[in-house]
Write a protein that holds these residues in place. Structure first.
Motif, short mmCIF file in Angstrom:
data_model
loop_
_atom_site.label_atom_id
_atom_site.label_comp_id
_atom_site.label_asym_id
_atom_site.label_seq_id
_atom_site.Cartn_x
_atom_site.Cartn_y
_atom_site.Cartn_z
N VAL A 54 0.83 -1.33 -0.11
CA VAL A 54 0.15 0.09 -0.15
C VAL A 54 0.96 1.27 0.28
O VAL A 54 1.81 1.36 0.88
N PRO A 55 0.47 2.06 -1.07
CA PRO A 55 1.42 3.55 -1.03
C PRO A 55 1.39 4.31 0.33
O PRO A 55 0.48 4.22 1.09
N TRP A 56 2.30 4.91 0.78
CA TRP A 56 2.50 6.00 1.91
C TRP A 56 1.30 6.85 1.94
O TRP A 56 0.97 7.53 0.79
N GLN A 57 0.48 6.75 2.94
CA GLN A 57 -0.25 8.00 3.13
C GLN A 57 -0.40 8.42 4.61
O GLN A 57 0.13 7.45 5.39
N ARG A 58 -0.66 9.47 5.41
CA ARG A 58 -0.94 9.63 6.56
C ARG A 58 -1.93 8.47 7.29
O ARG A 58 -2.65 8.07 6.92
N PRO A 59 -1.07 8.28 8.65
CA PRO A 59 -2.09 7.38 9.50
C PRO A 59 -3.43 7.89 9.68
O PRO A 59 -3.85 8.84 9.53
N GLY A 60 -4.32 6.84 9.90
CA GLY A 60 -5.57 7.43 9.99
C GLY A 60 -6.72 6.22 9.45
O GLY A 60 -6.18 5.14 9.09
N ASP A 62 -8.31 6.23 6.86
CA ASP A 62 -8.75 5.97 5.56
C ASP A 62 -7.42 5.17 5.07
O ASP A 62 -7.67 4.26 4.11
N LEU A 63 -6.39 5.36 5.71
CA LEU A 63 -5.08 4.23 5.51
C LEU A 63 -5.57 2.70 5.98
O LEU A 63 -5.28 1.78 5.34
N GLY A 64 -6.46 2.75 6.87
CA GLY A 64 -7.16 1.59 7.53
C GLY A 64 -8.04 0.92 6.47
O GLY A 64 -7.92 -0.19 6.24
N LEU A 65 -8.76 1.84 5.63
CA LEU A 65 -9.56 1.40 4.60
C LEU A 65 -8.72 0.71 3.56
O LEU A 65 -8.82 -0.10 3.02
N GLN A 66 -7.51 1.30 3.39
CA GLN A 66 -6.49 0.81 2.12
C GLN A 66 -6.08 -0.49 2.52
O GLN A 66 -5.83 -1.36 1.53
#
Length: 96
Positions: A54-60, A62-66
């Motif tokens: 999974v590409p980097w993005q800020r924690p939170g 939406d990243l859980g959904l990814q």
């Protein structure tokens, strides 16, 4: 416990995966892969179809959904490399 400390910003990352035990790790060797310019390609070369990416993005949330989507799209994987960040693995127990 209403007086407890606020949960980690990474809590949603763990909560959306359907496993009893989640390990969220940042070992140096894995960071070398996760932070590589071509991290997704390197991940695939090392682990083939057994590891998601999974590409980097800020924690939170939406990243859980990814992470959840990555697992849904790749049901046989043993873990997920988070680009420029770390590694998630799982099982029913810490030993597994």
């Amino acid at each position: 416990d209403l007086d407890s400390k606020a949960p980690s910003i990474d809590t949603p990352l763990h909560g959306l995966l359907p496993f009893k035990h989640i390990d969220h790790l940042h070992p140096d060797a894995l960071i070398a892969v996760a932070a590589a310019k071509d991290s997704e390609k390197v991940t695939k070369e090392i682990w083939g179809d057994t590891m998601g990416w999974v590409p980097w993005q800020r924690p939170g949330f939406d990243l859980g959904l990814q992470l959840e989507k990555c697992l849904e799209d790749n049901p046989g994987i043993r873990g997920i490399v988070l680009g420029s960040h770390g590694l998630f693995t799982w099982g029913d127990t810490s030993h597994e």
